[in-house]
Design an enzyme around this catalytic site. Sequence first.
Site, PDB file in Angstrom:
ATOM      1  N   GLU A 171       0.848  -1.193   0.000  1.00  0.00           N
ATOM      2  CA  GLU A 171       0.000   0.000   0.000  1.00  0.00           C
ATOM      3  C   GLU A 171       0.884   1.244   0.000  1.00  0.00           C
ATOM      4  OE1 GLU A 171      -3.418   0.201  -0.317  1.00  0.00           O
ATOM      5  OE2 GLU A 171      -2.412   2.070  -0.797  1.00  0.00           O
ATOM      6  N   LYS A 226       8.583  -1.390  -2.067  1.00  0.00           N
ATOM      7  CA  LYS A 226       7.883  -0.620  -1.029  1.00  0.00           C
ATOM      8  C   LYS A 226       8.888  -0.032  -0.032  1.00  0.00           C
ATOM      9  CE  LYS A 226       4.833   1.051   1.704  1.00  0.00           C
ATOM     10  NZ  LYS A 226       3.631   0.720   2.366  1.00  0.00           N
ATOM     11  N   CYS A 282       5.546   4.314   8.979  1.00  0.00           N
ATOM     12  CA  CYS A 282       6.303   3.615   7.926  1.00  0.00           C
ATOM     13  C   CYS A 282       7.771   3.985   7.781  1.00  0.00           C
ATOM     14  CB  CYS A 282       5.621   3.851   6.580  1.00  0.00           C
ATOM     15  SG  CYS A 282       4.137   2.883   6.418  1.00  0.00           S
TER      16      CYS A 282
END
Length: 471
Positions: A171, A226, A282
């Site tokens: 995501e 990612k 993150c």
Amino acid sequence: MFDNKIKNICCIGAGYVGGPTMAVFANHCPYIKITVTDINESRINAWNDSDTSNLPIYEPGLDTLISLYRNKNLFFTTNIKESISNADLIFLSVNTPTKTKGIGAGKASDLKWIEASARQIAKFSKGHTIVVEKSTLPVRTAKTIENILSESQEIDNNEEKKTFSVLSNPEFLSEGNAINDLEKPDRVLIGGEDKYAMNSLVDLYLNWVPKEKIILTNIWSSELSKLTANAFLAQRISSINAISALCEATGADIKQVSKAIGMDSRIGNKFLFPGPGFGGSCFQKDILNLVYLCEYYNLHEVAAYWEEVVNINNWQKDRIFKLIVLKLFGTVFGKKLAIFGFSFKANTNDTRNSASIKICRNLIDEGAILSIYDPKVDNNQIEKDLNLSLNETSSREKMLWSRANSIQSAVEDCHAVIILTEWEEFKNISWTKLIKKMKRPAWIFDTRSVVDVLKAEQAGFNIWQIGNYTS
Ligand code: UDX
Ligand code: ADP
């Protein structure tokens, strides 16, 4: 071969990723039943609250989607068993924070929630199930999930054999802009080996994402992309923050420097805003994962290179705290200070790794009394983050911090306003009115470049603004 048309989706984890992502899927896949499940009962109750202002996360536009699709094709439940057994496709959106204990502590991600979810899937799923990693995970986690799925299944005698395909579909949403990011993604990345499973997921996205934006890769490339995307984004912030300090020392203006370099199309103008240090769930976690991975492969120079991005981020928080103390005559002991903004960025109630936590905690440890205002973060969250109960008193029998309900009440008797989050309402403050409630000399410390310096000075403030030279 199985029917690759998905009819039932389950999402394990009803957090900042799972909730908004499934709301957008519900918006574009009206014929699919989507069930979001979580072990946290109060969180699920909040998702089901008829008053959408009580949703567990604040995200612009989310309440509208929830009102439209909840209990139509979008369901929130704690019944993990049923959600898993009905699903053709399961998204894993559980939390994977940095480990605090054991091997890899401080760097590696804690995969205990991923493992627990994989074991639940192995136990409760039926027939063929596509399992999709959504959480940001260390590279090669898909393999771990596959191993757990194949080795820990429990099959009844009369049940058909369970089979699984594991995909990585990271995501890229950024909080505060999640709905927009999900509606119009720059790209959708799907990593895997099983073409049928990959096509099933592609079909879902094709309901609203143009085909050319969907990238298919092998699973390791997807997982590593990612981590790398987040490392590059965070690196830009540490770079601009490092230059902000040089601007303050030399007389250059960081806004002018950002504009000048951002007009180079190879650099681009986004993510060049200096601040008190990046936060969120993150960036730090993913860079530390990258560092851990590099060390594992004996790439020590590469590990050190990326670790410096985190070091500069910590240094930025520390230097801001120290300069506040220095400008307030070298001591904040017993002084009341107003903190504007506690979330890690505007438009979210998320405080994970927020620079505000460290800066506030350091100021409290120096003896300051904080009056904290944030439009979306509540008392309980601040209490947890500062690790100081609201009622805790210092030896001077004064409250160490309190939460104000407005900008105006926050500044009452304060020596300074410290702006740590760029909430819209901090951009148009009437400083002339505010200064009347404050002690003199009154200071503004603007870590987000939201204040009109001239107006603040005209109102009588001393102002320090990030990346701006002050004598
Ligand atoms: C980030 C990534 O952007 C997203 O793609 C990924 O899926 C998750 O991590 P998020 O952490 O939600 O998203 O927010 P982001 O907008 O990236 O901001 C992260 C931090 O960097 C915030 O603290 C923000 O204030 C700070 N930041 C961002 C700056 O200080 N300056 C900038 O120019 C941009
Ligand atoms: P993110 O930002 O990645 O979405 P959050 O912490 O907001 O992270 O959300 C993750 C959610 O996953 C939490 O609500 C947590 O309760 C949930 N969760 C963790 N482990 C499990 C599990 N085994 N089964 C169901 N939900 C889980």
